[in-house]
Structures are given as structure tokens and as C-alpha cells.
Design a protein around this motif. Sequence first.
Motif, PDB file in Angstrom:
ATOM      1  N   LEU A  50       7.951  46.890   1.770  1.00 11.74           N
ATOM      2  CA  LEU A  50       9.181  47.014   2.553  1.00 11.74           C
ATOM      3  C   LEU A  50       9.562  48.475   2.747  1.00 11.74           C
ATOM      4  O   LEU A  50       9.868  48.904   3.859  1.00 11.74           O
ATOM      5  CB  LEU A  50      10.303  46.241   1.860  1.00 11.74           C
ATOM      6  N   LYS A  51       9.509  49.265   1.675  1.00  7.64           N
ATOM      7  CA  LYS A  51       9.864  50.690   1.783  1.00  7.64           C
ATOM      8  C   LYS A  51       8.899  51.435   2.700  1.00  7.64           C
ATOM      9  O   LYS A  51       9.309  52.280   3.479  1.00  7.64           O
ATOM     10  CB  LYS A  51       9.900  51.346   0.401  1.00  7.64           C
ATOM     11  N   TYR A  52       7.607  51.115   2.606  1.00  5.85           N
ATOM     12  CA  TYR A  52       6.605  51.738   3.482  1.00  5.85           C
ATOM     13  C   TYR A  52       6.940  51.442   4.943  1.00  5.85           C
ATOM     14  O   TYR A  52       6.996  52.339   5.782  1.00  5.85           O
ATOM     15  CB  TYR A  52       5.209  51.234   3.132  1.00  5.85           C
ATOM     16  N   ALA A  53       7.187  50.168   5.255  1.00 10.17           N
ATOM     17  CA  ALA A  53       7.454  49.762   6.644  1.00 10.17           C
ATOM     18  C   ALA A  53       8.751  50.363   7.165  1.00 10.17           C
ATOM     19  O   ALA A  53       8.854  50.704   8.347  1.00 10.17           O
ATOM     20  CB  ALA A  53       7.494  48.245   6.739  1.00 10.17           C
ATOM     21  N   GLN A  54       9.736  50.502   6.303  1.00  7.88           N
ATOM     22  CA  GLN A  54      11.017  51.063   6.735  1.00  7.88           C
ATOM     23  C   GLN A  54      10.905  52.542   7.094  1.00  7.88           C
ATOM     24  O   GLN A  54      11.735  53.049   7.843  1.00  7.88           O
ATOM     25  CB  GLN A  54      12.078  50.855   5.652  1.00  7.88           C
ATOM     26  N   GLN A  55       9.881  53.217   6.605  1.00  6.48           N
ATOM     27  CA  GLN A  55       9.679  54.635   6.923  1.00  6.48           C
ATOM     28  C   GLN A  55       8.961  54.834   8.255  1.00  6.48           C
ATOM     29  O   GLN A  55       8.906  55.945   8.758  1.00  6.48           O
ATOM     30  CB  GLN A  55       8.882  55.317   5.817  1.00  6.48           C
ATOM     31  N   LEU A  56       8.392  53.774   8.801  1.00  6.70           N
ATOM     32  CA  LEU A  56       7.620  53.877  10.035  1.00  6.70           C
ATOM     33  C   LEU A  56       8.503  53.702  11.257  1.00  6.70           C
ATOM     34  O   LEU A  56       9.522  53.026  11.205  1.00  6.70           O
ATOM     35  CB  LEU A  56       6.524  52.810  10.066  1.00  6.70           C
ATOM     36  N   THR A  93      10.128  46.625  10.508  1.00  6.95           N
ATOM     37  CA  THR A  93      10.411  45.408   9.756  1.00  6.95           C
ATOM     38  C   THR A  93      11.214  44.425  10.604  1.00  6.95           C
ATOM     39  O   THR A  93      12.022  44.830  11.431  1.00  6.95           O
ATOM     40  CB  THR A  93      11.212  45.692   8.462  1.00  6.95           C
ATOM     41  N   TRP A  94      10.955  43.150  10.390  1.00  8.05           N
ATOM     42  CA  TRP A  94      11.709  42.062  11.006  1.00  8.05           C
ATOM     43  C   TRP A  94      12.241  41.181   9.890  1.00  8.05           C
ATOM     44  O   TRP A  94      11.536  40.885   8.922  1.00  8.05           O
ATOM     45  CB  TRP A  94      10.824  41.221  11.914  1.00  8.05           C
ATOM     46  N   ILE A  95      13.483  40.709  10.032  1.00  6.50           N
ATOM     47  CA  ILE A  95      14.074  39.789   9.063  1.00  6.50           C
ATOM     48  C   ILE A  95      13.796  38.365   9.528  1.00  6.50           C
ATOM     49  O   ILE A  95      13.931  38.052  10.710  1.00  6.50           O
ATOM     50  CB  ILE A  95      15.598  40.025   8.953  1.00  6.50           C
ATOM     51  N   THR A  96      13.393  37.505   8.588  1.00  5.89           N
ATOM     52  CA  THR A  96      13.235  36.083   8.908  1.00  5.89           C
ATOM     53  C   THR A  96      14.423  35.326   8.315  1.00  5.89           C
ATOM     54  O   THR A  96      14.968  35.716   7.286  1.00  5.89           O
ATOM     55  CB  THR A  96      11.915  35.515   8.341  1.00  5.89           C
ATOM     56  N   ARG A  97      14.807  34.276   9.007  1.00 11.66           N
ATOM     57  CA  ARG A  97      15.954  33.473   8.569  1.00 11.66           C
ATOM     58  C   ARG A  97      15.547  32.011   8.489  1.00 11.66           C
ATOM     59  O   ARG A  97      14.749  31.537   9.271  1.00 11.66           O
ATOM     60  CB  ARG A  97      17.128  33.652   9.513  1.00 11.66           C
ATOM     61  N   GLY A  98      16.134  31.318   7.534  1.00 14.05           N
ATOM     62  CA  GLY A  98      15.835  29.909   7.338  1.00 14.05           C
ATOM     63  C   GLY A  98      16.997  29.033   7.752  1.00 14.05           C
ATOM     64  O   GLY A  98      17.749  29.363   8.675  1.00 14.05           O
ATOM     65  N   LYS A  99      17.141  27.955   7.033  1.00 16.45           N
ATOM     66  CA  LYS A  99      18.232  27.022   7.309  1.00 16.45           C
ATOM     67  C   LYS A  99      19.572  27.717   7.164  1.00 16.45           C
ATOM     68  O   LYS A  99      19.740  28.600   6.326  1.00 16.45           O
ATOM     69  CB  LYS A  99      18.164  25.835   6.351  1.00 16.45           C
ATOM     70  N   MET A 100      20.496  27.326   7.975  1.00 16.70           N
ATOM     71  CA  MET A 100      21.856  27.873   7.941  1.00 16.70           C
ATOM     72  C   MET A 100      21.871  29.384   8.182  1.00 16.70           C
ATOM     73  O   MET A 100      22.796  30.071   7.783  1.00 16.70           O
ATOM     74  CB  MET A 100      22.550  27.541   6.615  1.00 16.70           C
ATOM     75  N   GLN A 101      20.793  29.890   8.780  1.00 12.47           N
ATOM     76  CA  GLN A 101      20.660  31.311   9.120  1.00 12.47           C
ATOM     77  C   GLN A 101      20.722  32.241   7.908  1.00 12.47           C
ATOM     78  O   GLN A 101      21.071  33.408   8.028  1.00 12.47           O
ATOM     79  CB  GLN A 101      21.715  31.716  10.161  1.00 12.47           C
ATOM     80  N   THR A 102      20.357  31.752   6.735  1.00  9.19           N
ATOM     81  CA  THR A 102      20.281  32.614   5.559  1.00  9.19           C
ATOM     82  C   THR A 102      18.966  33.380   5.597  1.00  9.19           C
ATOM     83  O   THR A 102      17.947  32.858   6.045  1.00  9.19           O
ATOM     84  CB  THR A 102      20.364  31.797   4.250  1.00  9.19           C
TER      85      THR A 102
END
Length: 161
Positions: free
Chosen positions: A51-57, A114-123
Motif C-alpha cells: 500500500l505504501k509503495y503504491a501510494q508513492q506512485l 491505489t483503488w479502494i474496494t467496497r463490500g456490502k453496505m459500502q463498507t
Amino acid sequence: VDAESGSLHALVRERVRDINMDALAPKPKNSMAGVADRVRKGESVTPVEALKYAQQLEYRPQDFSGCKCVTCQGCPIASACVVPCGDCLCYPTCIFGLIPILCMCSYERDIGATWITRGKMQTKSGYVVLADQDKKTLAVLGQCPSSAEPECLTCYMNHCC
């Protein structure tokens, strides 16, 4: 004066020796620069490192797009055609490269690559991150069911065409 210059000389010699010893000390294995190299070699990286690597790109859609071979815990299990389309990242997944089993989309880009994934109830359920920019390898980070870590590295998506 000679006594003072002698002690100053000894102090400088000691400081130079300390600097040289620091330069020879092994570098920590978890440096961000080495994350992509370790992913490429098949070595383990932690979700935090990925995650930290991807956030630097810088985000570039071409790093995410294309056919990906999905491997989980070293086993090839499926293929995916990843398509970044503006404000979303969709990745329909097929078993044996032919049989579609699901289509997942993320509509929320985070910091860097980075992309955030969401599940049920948008959590929030995890991330899709760029783990190796040169090889266009993505890492899928999901929630750990029984761990103190917030995310677990669940699968890699290796660029295959």
C-alpha cells in the motif's frame, strides 16, 4: 595547542569510522524501493508495504489496464481483464480464461496508484494497488478475517498480455 589538536584529530578519526560503519550496515529489507523487486522475484511483501509503495506512485491508467493472470498464494486461479474507465476500475474475472465468474468494480481511487474496494453496505473491503510499476502487477488487499492486520494480501494480478 598540540594536546587539543591531537584530541580533535582523534575525534575526527572516530567520527569518520562511525560514518563508514553506517555505510556498511545492511539496509532494511522492507524499504519501499525494494517492494517491486521482491514482488517480481515472488518474495513476500506485507500489505502495508504494498500500500505504501503504491501510494508513492503517480496514477497512470495504463499501469492498471490489460489482461491479468490472477494468482492467490502462488496458485494461478483465474484471469481478469482490467479496465480503468474514468472514475471506475472494473475487472471481470474468468476461470480457465473462458468462463466468467464475476465482475468487480471499484469507484473510488485513493492516494497514488491505489483503488479502494467496497463490500456490502459500502463498507471498505480492501484495495487494489500497483505492486510493481514496471511489470504492471497489481496486488489485491482484502480484510483479514482473523488477524490484527487491517488488510491481507489476497492475490496478485500479473500482467500477461
